[in-house]
Design a protein around this motif. Structure first.
Motif, PDB file in Angstrom:
ATOM      1  N   ASN A 166     -13.730 -12.240  -8.332  1.00 36.29           N
ATOM      2  CA  ASN A 166     -13.232 -13.576  -8.647  1.00 36.29           C
ATOM      3  C   ASN A 166     -12.646 -14.257  -7.414  1.00 36.29           C
ATOM      4  O   ASN A 166     -12.276 -13.608  -6.437  1.00 36.29           O
ATOM      5  CB  ASN A 166     -12.134 -13.504  -9.716  1.00 36.29           C
ATOM      6  CG  ASN A 166     -12.663 -12.976 -11.035  1.00 36.29           C
ATOM      7  OD1 ASN A 166     -13.832 -13.186 -11.380  1.00 36.29           O
ATOM      8  ND2 ASN A 166     -11.805 -12.293 -11.772  1.00 36.29           N
ATOM      9  N   LEU A 194     -15.603 -25.988  -2.153  1.00 36.77           N
ATOM     10  CA  LEU A 194     -16.557 -25.439  -3.124  1.00 36.77           C
ATOM     11  C   LEU A 194     -17.690 -24.688  -2.440  1.00 36.77           C
ATOM     12  O   LEU A 194     -18.194 -23.683  -2.968  1.00 36.77           O
ATOM     13  CB  LEU A 194     -17.120 -26.573  -3.985  1.00 36.77           C
ATOM     14  CG  LEU A 194     -16.101 -27.258  -4.901  1.00 36.77           C
ATOM     15  CD1 LEU A 194     -16.752 -28.422  -5.633  1.00 36.77           C
ATOM     16  CD2 LEU A 194     -15.513 -26.271  -5.888  1.00 36.77           C
ATOM     17  N   LYS A 195     -18.111 -25.139  -1.258  1.00 36.64           N
ATOM     18  CA  LYS A 195     -19.174 -24.451  -0.523  1.00 36.64           C
ATOM     19  C   LYS A 195     -18.747 -23.027  -0.184  1.00 36.64           C
ATOM     20  O   LYS A 195     -19.551 -22.087  -0.262  1.00 36.64           O
ATOM     21  CB  LYS A 195     -19.506 -25.230   0.741  1.00 36.64           C
ATOM     22  CG  LYS A 195     -20.603 -24.594   1.592  1.00 36.64           C
ATOM     23  CD  LYS A 195     -20.845 -25.418   2.860  1.00 36.64           C
ATOM     24  CE  LYS A 195     -21.878 -24.740   3.740  1.00 36.64           C
ATOM     25  NZ  LYS A 195     -22.110 -25.500   5.004  1.00 36.64           N
ATOM     26  N   LEU A 211     -16.435 -28.925 -11.646  1.00 38.62           N
ATOM     27  CA  LEU A 211     -17.480 -27.908 -11.649  1.00 38.62           C
ATOM     28  C   LEU A 211     -18.619 -28.251 -12.611  1.00 38.62           C
ATOM     29  O   LEU A 211     -19.730 -27.736 -12.474  1.00 38.62           O
ATOM     30  CB  LEU A 211     -16.881 -26.549 -12.023  1.00 38.62           C
ATOM     31  CG  LEU A 211     -15.851 -25.969 -11.044  1.00 38.62           C
ATOM     32  CD1 LEU A 211     -15.217 -24.710 -11.621  1.00 38.62           C
ATOM     33  CD2 LEU A 211     -16.497 -25.673  -9.711  1.00 38.62           C
ATOM     34  N   SER A 212     -18.348 -29.102 -13.602  1.00 38.27           N
ATOM     35  CA  SER A 212     -19.337 -29.350 -14.652  1.00 38.27           C
ATOM     36  C   SER A 212     -20.240 -30.541 -14.382  1.00 38.27           C
ATOM     37  O   SER A 212     -21.274 -30.686 -15.006  1.00 38.27           O
ATOM     38  CB  SER A 212     -18.627 -29.564 -15.992  1.00 38.27           C
ATOM     39  OG  SER A 212     -17.787 -30.715 -15.918  1.00 38.27           O
ATOM     40  N   LYS A 232     -21.750 -33.575 -11.303  1.00 37.91           N
ATOM     41  CA  LYS A 232     -21.852 -33.999  -9.905  1.00 37.91           C
ATOM     42  C   LYS A 232     -21.334 -35.422  -9.699  1.00 37.91           C
ATOM     43  O   LYS A 232     -21.029 -35.806  -8.575  1.00 37.91           O
ATOM     44  CB  LYS A 232     -23.307 -33.915  -9.447  1.00 37.91           C
ATOM     45  CG  LYS A 232     -23.840 -32.492  -9.395  1.00 37.91           C
ATOM     46  CD  LYS A 232     -25.260 -32.474  -8.866  1.00 37.91           C
ATOM     47  CE  LYS A 232     -25.784 -31.045  -8.782  1.00 37.91           C
ATOM     48  NZ  LYS A 232     -27.177 -30.990  -8.270  1.00 37.91           N
ATOM     49  N   GLY A 282     -18.800 -20.796  -3.333  1.00 34.91           N
ATOM     50  CA  GLY A 282     -20.126 -20.441  -3.833  1.00 34.91           C
ATOM     51  C   GLY A 282     -20.158 -20.469  -5.354  1.00 34.91           C
ATOM     52  O   GLY A 282     -19.564 -21.329  -6.002  1.00 34.91           O
ATOM     53  N   GLN A 283     -20.822 -19.482  -5.964  1.00 35.68           N
ATOM     54  CA  GLN A 283     -20.967 -19.418  -7.421  1.00 35.68           C
ATOM     55  C   GLN A 283     -19.992 -18.435  -8.053  1.00 35.68           C
ATOM     56  O   GLN A 283     -20.127 -18.085  -9.231  1.00 35.68           O
ATOM     57  CB  GLN A 283     -22.413 -19.008  -7.771  1.00 35.68           C
ATOM     58  CG  GLN A 283     -23.472 -19.944  -7.236  1.00 35.68           C
ATOM     59  CD  GLN A 283     -23.297 -21.358  -7.770  1.00 35.68           C
ATOM     60  OE1 GLN A 283     -23.063 -21.569  -8.968  1.00 35.68           O
ATOM     61  NE2 GLN A 283     -23.403 -22.346  -6.879  1.00 35.68           N
ATOM     62  N   LYS A 284     -19.010 -17.986  -7.261  1.00 36.78           N
ATOM     63  CA  LYS A 284     -18.074 -16.995  -7.785  1.00 36.78           C
ATOM     64  C   LYS A 284     -17.160 -17.619  -8.823  1.00 36.78           C
ATOM     65  O   LYS A 284     -16.733 -18.774  -8.680  1.00 36.78           O
ATOM     66  CB  LYS A 284     -17.242 -16.417  -6.644  1.00 36.78           C
ATOM     67  CG  LYS A 284     -18.076 -15.683  -5.602  1.00 36.78           C
ATOM     68  CD  LYS A 284     -17.192 -15.184  -4.456  1.00 36.78           C
ATOM     69  CE  LYS A 284     -18.044 -14.502  -3.388  1.00 36.78           C
ATOM     70  NZ  LYS A 284     -17.220 -14.028  -2.244  1.00 36.78           N
ATOM     71  N   PRO A 285     -16.818 -16.890  -9.881  1.00 36.49           N
ATOM     72  CA  PRO A 285     -15.905 -17.431 -10.906  1.00 36.49           C
ATOM     73  C   PRO A 285     -14.493 -17.611 -10.342  1.00 36.49           C
ATOM     74  O   PRO A 285     -14.025 -16.813  -9.531  1.00 36.49           O
ATOM     75  CB  PRO A 285     -15.929 -16.365 -12.006  1.00 36.49           C
ATOM     76  CG  PRO A 285     -16.384 -15.121 -11.325  1.00 36.49           C
ATOM     77  CD  PRO A 285     -17.305 -15.545 -10.219  1.00 36.49           C
TER      78      PRO A 285
END
Length: 605
Positions: A3, A38-39, A65-66, A68, A42-45
């Protein structure tokens, strides 16, 4: 997949920063900063914590996050959450490549780095830039939170840049990457090599002498500043105890205190004539210091008098006022009766927050002005690098010396080093005095040390014009140098020639006599009183006469008959005034009689 642990920040800090970001930034800027965070994630929770306990995810993070397509408020709140919590920033930097965090740390410490150094020193390649005359976007370097500052162009006319941390983000990055570096370093005991200077009592004692010298107009004002020659002369006469006394040192070191005392009071007296000066010494010092500091265009040339090449407009277009304001602000934060490292003081006051750019002294604009540092014996064009080390930091240290000169601060100094770039590099530690707390309004009252005003400082020989300075550290002994000649063993001999030195009028003589009676001795023996009376009688003993009241004649030495006649005729002798070299004067009233007498003797004029 591990996480990303983030923390919900303190509500007050969060709201304050959110409002600042909302006011000072547009949506594109905030979106850019948010995407940098955010870059890295990444896609980590993302897991949120509050007071070390799991907390629900803030709605603005879910919104970010939901979708753009976000409104400015979402980006603002997310950026505020990240920036105002140093643990969140620490998490972000831990996810960056090591070469990026190393480059950012060096940027914090060095302020500016040439962009061309990034690939060689940090392994961060430059991206292709197709716009020959500038940069089109912020992606020339794969490095977050940086700005590009134009620095010139190369031989192929390609523009070159320095990089620095984006203004407004520095303080959030600083504490996360350099934790503890911005804290004031308090010292219980100073190193043995440090010599301390506490001028609190000395300043109260010497203040009347400063004012007396200024009353005599001993400083020559050229309309913008006091001349260096008059300051040097007045400094010798004032003779306040200096920070550095070795005559082999550079001259800028050996007149710091005397120069600051005289010029501070002198500028205030000149430029605030209608403001009444308080009578109490501590209030007078407060008056001088507080009135002097807003006079930026006088303060900077006074402190940085060894720098030449700057034009008057430089003093107007600079951060001088901000440097003074922020310096005083941090001085008011110092712990009472504790020594603080000057390096940590500067880091805390400037380098760790949004005031860092002030150390560059001038606004961000390219300058071709060449400055000459007479102390360091260097000459070069102003740039972002030498501004900080040769102008910004020395100016702050010079202000600390100014305060220490008046006894507002106690200074801890090392010896002079040949590597110093300014006379003020020697100050390493400061401590606020009780007088400083009063001047800065930290304390509403001040109990001045008891001054032994009854102490006899001088002894006048009743039979000879000789003065003896009695105490070893007599603060007023230097006043004798303008009226006497030293004959050794703290004794001084006076005569008409030495006393009248630098006097141009009877008023100058009267002021010197009054000054002598006030600070040297008011009780005069008959010998001394007679001497001063004779000096006043000798003032202007010759009365100038108007030539328009006379006829002036020159006689040829070869005309011996006429010469003999003028010398022997009883009537002519009464009508003429003889001068040297065959010249005579005849008053207008006697001129007709003079003509008629010569005509009767066979001469026509």
């Amino acid at each position: 997949m591990p996480n990303i642990d983030l923390y919900i920040p303190d509500t007050k800090k969060f709201q304050s920063l959110r409002e600042q970001l909302e006011y000072h930034n547009n949506k594109d800027t905030l979106q850019e900063v948010a995407e940098i965070f955010l870059k890295a994630f990444g896609q980590k929770p993302i897991v949120f914590w509050k007071d070390e306990k799991l907390a629900p995810t803030p709605t603005y993070v879910n919104s970010l996050l939901s979708s753009k397509n976000q409104i400015k408020l979402v980006y603002t709140q997310f950026c505020a959450m990240m920036l105002c919590e140093k643990r969140n920033m620490g998490t972000f930097f831990s996810l960056l490549p090591e070469k990026q965090t190393k480059a950012l740390k060096d940027l914090l410490l060095r302020h500016y780095i040439p962009m061309t150094d990034m690939e060689v020193k940090y392994g961060i390649p430059l991206k292709q830039n197709n716009n020959r005359y500038g940069w089109r976007n912020r992606d020339l370097l794969d490095l977050p939170f940086i700005d590009y500052i134009y620095s010139g162009y190369d031989s192929d006319w390609n523009y070159t840049y320095n990089i620095c941390i984006q203004e407004g983000l520095r303080e959030f990055i600083y504490e996360a990457l350099l934790p503890g570096m911005s804290q004031l370093e308090v010292c219980e005991e100073l190193p043995k090599a440090i010599h301390t200077h506490d001028n609190e009592l000395s300043s109260l004692q010497i203040l009347p002498v400063v004012e007396a010298l200024l009353e005599r107009d001993i400083l020559e004002f050229n309309g913008a500043r006091f001349t260096a020659a008059s300051v040097k002369k007045a400094a010798k006469q004032l003779g306040a105890k200096e920070f550095f006394t070795n005559n082999l040192l550079p001259k800028e070191l050996t007149q710091i205190r005397n120069s600051f005392l005289l010029q501070t009071a002198g500028f205030v007296n000149k430029l605030t004539k209608k403001v009444k000066k308080p009578d109490a010494p501590e209030d007078a010092i407060k008056h001088y210091v507080r009135k002097m500091l807003p006079l930026t265009t006088q303060t900077y040339p006074m402190v940085m008098n060894y720098i030449t090449g700057l034009r008057p407009n430089h003093y107007y277009n600079c951060y001088g006022a901000s440097l003074i304001q922020q310096t005083i602000s941090i001085l008011m934060e110092l712990p009472s009766d504790k020594w603080v490292s000057v390096d940590s003081f500067i880091r805390h006051a400037f380098e760790s927050n949004h005031h860092y750019s002030h150390l560059a002294f001038f606004y961000r604009s390219n300058s071709s002005t060449t400055i000459n540092n007479k102390f360091a014996r260097t000459e070069h064009v102003i740039d972002y690098f030498n501004q900080i080390n040769e102008m910004g930091k020395p100016y702050v240290k010079g202000l600390l010396f100014l305060f220490a000169s008046w006894g507002i601060l106690e200074a801890g100094c090392r010896d002079y080093s040949k590597d110093d770039v300014s006379p003020y590099d020697s100050i390493l530690y400061i401590r606020r005095t009780r007088l400083g707390e009063y001047v800065f309004d930290i304390s509403p009252t001040y109990q001045a040390p008891i001054l032994d005003i009854e102490e006899v400082l001088f002894e006048l020989d009743p039979e000879r014009l000789i003065i003896r300075s009695l105490p070893k550290d007599n603060p007023y002994e230097s006043l004798l140098t303008d009226t006497c000649t030293s004959i050794g063993n703290r004794r001084y001999k006076m005569n008409a020639e030495t006393f009248l030195a630098h006097c141009k009028s009877r008023r100058d003589v009267e002021q010197k006599i009054d000054f002598f009676k006030r600070y040297i001795s008011g009780e005069l023996s008959p010998l001394w009183q007679e001497f001063f009376d004779s000096l006043l009688k000798r003032c202007k003993p010759l009365t100038p006469m108007e030539l328009s009241k006379y006829h002036l004649y020159s006689i040829s030495p070869d005309n011996k008959v006429l010469v003999r006649l003028l010398a022997s005729d009883p009537i002519l002798q009464k009508l003429i005034i003889r001068a040297e070299n065959y010249i005579i004067l005849v008053t207008n009233a006697n001129h007709t009689k003079f003509e008629n007498r010569l005509k009767s003797l066979g001469y026509l004029i």
